[in-house]
Design an enzyme around this catalytic site. Structure first.
Site, PDB file in Angstrom:
ATOM      1  N   LYS A 128     -46.653  -7.022   7.441  1.00 29.26           N
ATOM      2  CA  LYS A 128     -46.988  -7.949   8.521  1.00 29.26           C
ATOM      3  C   LYS A 128     -47.550  -9.207   7.879  1.00 29.26           C
ATOM      4  CE  LYS A 128     -49.389  -8.168  12.931  1.00 29.26           C
ATOM      5  NZ  LYS A 128     -50.218  -9.335  12.758  1.00 29.26           N
ATOM      6  N   CYS A 447     -80.114 -11.956 -24.822  1.00 33.70           N
ATOM      7  CA  CYS A 447     -81.267 -11.331 -25.463  1.00 33.70           C
ATOM      8  C   CYS A 447     -81.148 -11.573 -26.961  1.00 33.70           C
ATOM      9  CB  CYS A 447     -81.250  -9.833 -25.161  1.00 33.70           C
ATOM     10  SG  CYS A 447     -82.250  -8.866 -26.289  1.00 33.70           S
TER      11      CYS A 447
HETATM   12  S1  IVH Z   1     -42.553  -7.698  14.990  1.00 33.51           S
HETATM   13  C1  IVH Z   1     -42.807  -7.918  19.733  1.00 33.51           C
HETATM   14  N1  IVH Z   1     -42.771  -7.833  12.434  1.00 33.51           N
HETATM   15  O1  IVH Z   1     -47.382 -10.425  14.079  1.00 33.51           O
HETATM   16  C2  IVH Z   1     -43.357  -8.644  18.594  1.00 33.51           C
HETATM   17  N2  IVH Z   1     -44.217  -9.184  13.742  1.00 33.51           N
HETATM   18  O2  IVH Z   1     -49.355  -9.422  16.009  1.00 33.51           O
HETATM   19  C3  IVH Z   1     -42.574  -8.218  17.429  1.00 33.51           C
HETATM   20  N3  IVH Z   1     -45.699 -10.602  12.438  1.00 33.51           N
HETATM   21  O3  IVH Z   1     -46.217 -12.166  16.865  1.00 33.51           O
HETATM   22  C4  IVH Z   1     -43.185  -8.682  16.235  1.00 33.51           C
HETATM   23  N4  IVH Z   1     -44.998  -9.965  10.458  1.00 33.51           N
HETATM   24  O4  IVH Z   1     -45.883 -13.245  14.567  1.00 33.51           O
HETATM   25  C5  IVH Z   1     -43.241  -8.283  13.606  1.00 33.51           C
HETATM   26  N5  IVH Z   1     -42.810  -7.870  10.126  1.00 33.51           N
HETATM   27  C6  IVH Z   1     -43.281  -8.311  11.298  1.00 33.51           C
HETATM   28  C7  IVH Z   1     -44.296  -9.288  11.383  1.00 33.51           C
HETATM   29  C8  IVH Z   1     -44.743  -9.684  12.625  1.00 33.51           C
HETATM   30  C9  IVH Z   1     -45.835 -10.762  11.119  1.00 33.51           C
HETATM   31  C10 IVH Z   1     -46.491 -11.302  13.460  1.00 33.51           C
HETATM   32  C11 IVH Z   1     -45.639 -11.885  14.568  1.00 33.51           C
HETATM   33  C12 IVH Z   1     -46.172 -11.267  15.822  1.00 33.51           C
HETATM   34  C13 IVH Z   1     -47.538 -10.842  15.415  1.00 33.51           C
HETATM   35  C14 IVH Z   1     -48.041  -9.713  16.279  1.00 33.51           C
END
Ligand code: IVH
Length: 704
Positions: A128, A447
Site C-alpha cells: 500500500k 575518557c
Molecule cells: S486498492 C477501493 N491498492 O490506499 C479502493 N489502494 O486507503 C481500492 N492505495 O484510496 C484501493 N496502494 O489511494 C489499493 N495497492 C493498493 C494501494 C491503494 C495505495 C491507496 C489508495 C486508496 C487508499 C485507501
C-alpha cells in the site's frame, strides 16, 4: 430510574464527550492534511482516532449524526481546480491492524459467498503505497482527464499536471474505448530529501513527508512545478471500463503493465492466510530499504466475478482490506540519559525511554550520539530539532528508519516539565573518573584513562570476541563481562589460558553458575578452534582506533603475514621514510590510520598485550573472498515452513554461498529466514533487531 440506568447514562455522556473531542481533532487534522497538504498529527494517531470513534459509534449507535465527519473518506476537493465527478465512486479501504482482523475479513468473505474453509480463495497482495490516489481516464486510448479523489465522488482536475509525469502514458494502443485507471502518485524518499534540501535553501516550503510533497507537487496550478518534481505512478485498480481487462485482479494488473504502466514488483498471489502473513512480513522487512514509503499491504480477492458478487459498502469494497504496518515513529517519555564508555573511550549518551512500540518493535533505548546532539546543534553548529535541546523528562518522538537503532526525531517543548534543566554532559569518565576530553573540532568526548579504565578494557575484550573478530562460540558479551569482573580474563591472551587455569583447580569453569561439564568443555574446544586465525580477523579484533574490518583486510592483503606487518609498522615509527610512505600508500590508509597504528605499536602497554596474544596464535594469511554473495560470511537461522525448497536444500544453498547456518537465534545471528508458523525464533530475532525475511526474499537472495 434504577442504578444501572444511571450508570449507562453517564457512560453515554462520557462517550458523547469523547466522540465530540475526537471529531474536533479529526476535522482539524483533515483540514490541515487535505486543505494545506500539511498534516498536524501523525498518521498512526489519526488512524487510532478513527478506530476509536468507530468503536464508540458501534457501542452507542444513537450518537451517529449527519454532521459528524466521515470516518472513512477525507476532506472535500479544494478551491482552485476545476471539479471532476467520478463516474464510479472512488472508495476507501477498511483497515486491519492485526492478523486476527485479516482472519475475520477472510471468514466474512467466505460466509458472504458461502465458501467452506477448505476452498482455496486467492488474494492479490500488494504494497500500500503512501501517496495520493489519482484516476486517469482514457477515451479511445487518449488520456482525457486526471482527477484526484477529493471526497470520493468529486475530485480535482489535474490533467495538465498529470501529463508531465513520465509514468503516465499519454496514449495507449489497443486500450478499451473507455479505460479509467486508478493508482497512486508518490515521491521517492531520495527525491523527497533532495526537494526539501533545495526548498530549505531557497526559502520555499519544506514538506513533512514524501506523501505531502507528492500532493503538493501535483496540486499546483503551475504545471512547470509538477514537471520539475520527480513523481511516480503505480496503478492499483480501475474505475469505469467499456470492457473487462481480465478475469482476475492479477491478470488486470498485467494488462495495465502491457499498456505501459509500472507494476509493483512486491505483488504476490496468496492462497492462504499463512501466505498473506508471510508476504506481509517479507515486505515489512524490506520496508525501510524501499525507495518509497508504504504503510501496509492491500489484500484483494483475485477472482473478479467473486469481487462483483461481494460488491461494495457505502465507502469501501467488501473484497479488499488494507493490513497496516505499525508506525515507524512513536512518542514517549525520556526517563534518563546514561553515559556509556566505549572501547576507544568515547563517552556515548544513551536515552532510557518509557518502552514504546515503534514499527512493531518495543524500544526502550535510543542513541543520543554526542553532547552537541543533546544540546540541539549539528556538527557545524547549526540548530537541529528547531534548536530544542533534549532533557530528562521530555516527550520525545522516536523514529526507526533503515537502521536498527532508533533515533530521537523531535522533542515536544509544550510538554516539558517546568523544573527541567539542560543536560550537563560529564567532563569525567563515569567509570574510572579520569578526565574526559574533547579535542577541538571533535564531536566526541573521550575518557583519557586508556587501559586504566575498566570500562574501556571490558569493551575491548567484548570487541575481541565479537562476530567478525574471534567469534568464539559460548563466549559472548555477558560471559566476557563476568570473567572480567572475576579477574579470569583481563586481556585477550587470558582467553587462551582459560583452560589451563579453569579446567580444574580451585575455580573450575564447570562449577560456575550457569555452566556444566559439557558447556565448559565446549567453550575450551571453541577457544582451541580459534588458535588458528586469519590475520585480518586478529588485526580487527585488536580494536585499534580507525582499524575496522575493511582497513584490517587491506593491511592483511598488502603485508601478507603478521611478521612482515609488525616489522613494517615498527620501521614506520619515525613517521617518514620508505616504510611510512608505503603504509600511507596502501589503498584507504591515510596518515590518521597510520598514526593510530604506529602509536599503538609504540605504546609499551599495548605492545605487551599484543605480544601476549600473538604468541599464543597461529596466524594465517587472509583467505581469498569465496563469494560475492550478499550472505557470504553471515550467520543464518531458518524457522517456520518453507515451500520453494526443503530445509536441507536451503541450508545447502546458504553454505554454498559462504554463509553459516545455525539452529538458534542469538546476537551473533545476521539474518533469520522465517516461513509461516515461525514462532519464538522470529520473535526473538525481532526483539534483538535482527533482520527477518520471508521465503520469497530468501529465494531472491540465493539467486543473486
Ligand atoms: S486498492 C477501493 N491498492 O490506499 C479502493 N489502494 O486507503 C481500492 N492505495 O484510496 C484501493 N496502494 O489511494 C489499493 N495497492 C493498493 C494501494 C491503494 C495505495 C491507496 C489508495 C486508496 C487508499 C485507501
Amino acid at each position: 430510574m434504577n442504578e444501572s440506568n444511571i450508570e449507562s447514562l453517564s457512560e453515554l455522556e462520557k462517550a458523547s464527550a469523547e466522540l465530540e473531542e475526537i471529531y474536533q481533532r479529526i476535522r482539524k487534522a483533515d483540514k490541515a492534511y487535505h486543505g494545506r497538504d500539511d498534516p498536524d498529527i501523525a498518521d498512526a494517531e489519526y488512524d487510532r482516532l478513527k478506530s476509536r470513534a468507530k468503536e464508540i459509534l458501534k457501542r452507542f449507535p444513537e450518537l451517529r449524526s449527519a454532521d459528524s465527519p466521515n470516518l472513512n473518506i477525507g476532506w472535500p476537493a479544494r478551491e482552485g481546480f476545476a471539479k471532476v465527478a467520478h463516474a464510479v465512486k472512488m472508495l476507501s479501504l477498511e483497515n486491519a491492524f492485526k492478523l486476527e482482523d485479516v482472519e475475520k475479513f477472510d471468514a466474512g468473505i467466505r460466509r458472504f459467498l458461502g465458501l467452506g474453509n477448505d476452498r482455496v480463495l486467492e488474494y492479490l497482495a500488494e504494497p500500500k503505497i503512501d501517496g495520493l490516489s489519482l484516476a486517469l481516464r482514457y477515451e479511445n486510448g487518449k488520456l482525457v482527464s486526471a482527477a484526484t479523489r477529493g471526497d470520493g465522488s468529486i475530485g480535482e482536475d489535474v490533467t495538465a499536471n498529470a501529463r508531465t509525469i513520465p509514468d503516465i502514458p499519454r496514449s495507449i494502443d489497443s486500450a478499451p474505448e473507455v479505460l479509467e485507471v486508478r493508482g497512486e502518485i508518490y515521491m521517492g524518499r531520495g527525491d523527497f530529501q533532495k526537494l526539501n534540501e533545495a526548498q530549505a535553501k531557497s526559502g520555499g516550503k519544506v514538506f513533512a513527508n514524501p506523501r505531502n510533497a507528492a500532493a503538493g507537487s501535483l496540486r499546483v496550478l503551475d504545471t512547470a512545478i509538477t514537471r520539475s518534481r520527480k513523481l511516480g505512478y503505480i496503478p492499483h485498480g480501475w474505475g469505469e471500463l467499456s470492457e473487462q481487462l481480465a478475469p482476475t485482479a492479477a491478470g488486470a494488473m498485467e494488462k495495465l503493465e502491457e499498456f505501459g504502466f509500472k507494476k509493483n514488483p512486491n505483488t504476490r498471489i496468496c492462497r492462504s492466510l499463512g501466505d498473506l502473513a508471510e508476504h506481509y512480513s517479507a515486505v515489512e522487512t524490506m520496508r525501510s530499504s524501499l525507495e518509497y514509503d508504504i504503510d501496509g499491504m492491500v489484500y484483494k480477492v483475485n477472482d473478479l466475478p467473486l469481487q462483483e458478487r461481494l460488491g461494495v459498502r457505502s465507502t469501501s469494497p467488501r473484497w479488499a482490506i488494507s493490513h497496516k504496518f505499525s508506525a515507524e515513529t512513536a512518542w514517549t517519555r525520556l526517563e534518563g540519559i546514561e553515559i556509556q564508555v566505549g572501547r576507544t573511550g568515547a563517552l556515548s549518551p544513551v536515552a532510557r525511554l518509557n518502552p514504546v512500540n515503534v514499527g512493531g518493535v518495543v524500544v526502550s533505548n535510543a542513541t543520543l550520539h554526542n553532547e552537541d546532539y543533546i544540546a540541539g546543534v549539528d556538527a557545524n553548529g547549526q540548530p537541529i530539532r528547531d534548536g530544542y535541546d533534549i532533557r530528562v523528562g521530555d516527550w520525545v518522538e522516536l523514529y526507526r528508519g533503515g537502521d536498527v537503532i532508533p533515533k530521537i526525531s523531535a522533542v515536544d517543548p509544550g510538554k516539558r516539565p517546568s523544573d527541567s534543566k539542560p543536560f550537563e554532559f560529564p567532563e569525567h569518565c563515569p567509570k574510572c573518573n579520569s578526565r574526559a576530553v574533547r579535542p577541538d573540532g571533535d564531536a566526541v568526548r573521550r575518557c583519557s584513562g586508556g587501559l586504566a579504565c575498566p570500562a574501556q578494557v571490558a569493551e575491548r575484550l567484548k570487541h575481541f570476541v565479537s562476530k567478525n573478530a574471534f567469534d568464539i562460540e559460548g563466549l559472548g558479551d555477558k560471559q566476557v563481562e563476568q570473567f572480567f569482573e572475576d579477574d579470569w580474563i583481563r586481556q585477550p591472551s587470558d582467553i587462551f589460558t582459560l583452560e589451563d587455569n579453569h579446567a580444574g583447580g580451585s575455580e573450575p569453569l564447570a562449577e560456575r553458575e550457569g555452566w556444566g561439564e559439557k558447556s565448559a568443555s565446549n567453550l575450551f574446544q571453541a577457544i582451541r578452534d580459534r588458535v588458528r586465525i586469519p590475520m585480518n580477523r586478529l588485526l580487527f579484533a585488536l580494536g585499534i582506533r580507525h582499524v575496522g574490518e575493511t582497513v584490517a583486510a587491506r593491511l592483511s592483503r598488502h603485508y601478507g603475514g603478521w611478521t612482515e606487518f609488525e616489522s613494517a609498522i615498527d620501521a614506520a615509527s619515525d613517521r617518514e621514510g620508505s616504510e611510512w610512505n608505503e603504509l600511507v600508500s596502501v589503498e584507504g590508509i591515510g596518515s590518521v590510520i597510520a598514526e593510530s597504528l604506529v602509536a599503538t605499536f609504540q605504546n609499551e602497554r599495548e605492545r605487551t598485550i599484543i605480544g601476549n596474544i600473538v604468541g599464543r596464535l597461529e596466524i594465517e594469511p587472509m583467505p581469498e573472498v569465496a563469494s560475492e554473495s550478499p550472505i557470504a560470511g553471515k550467520t543464518l537461522v531458518f524457522t517456520g515452513t518453507m515451500e520453494a525448497m526443503t530445509r536441507s536444500e536451503a541450508k545447502a544453498r546458504a553454505e554454498e554461498a559462504g554463509a553459516k547456518v545455525s539452529g538458534s537465534v542469538s546476537s551473533k545471528t545476521d539474518l533469520v529466514v522465517a516461513g509461516p508458523g515461525s514462532g519464538s525464533k522470529e520473535k526473538k530475532a525481532r526483539e534483538l533487531g535482527i533482520k527477518v525475511i520471508g521465503e520469497l526474499e530468501w529465494v531472491g537472495l540465493v539467486q543473486k
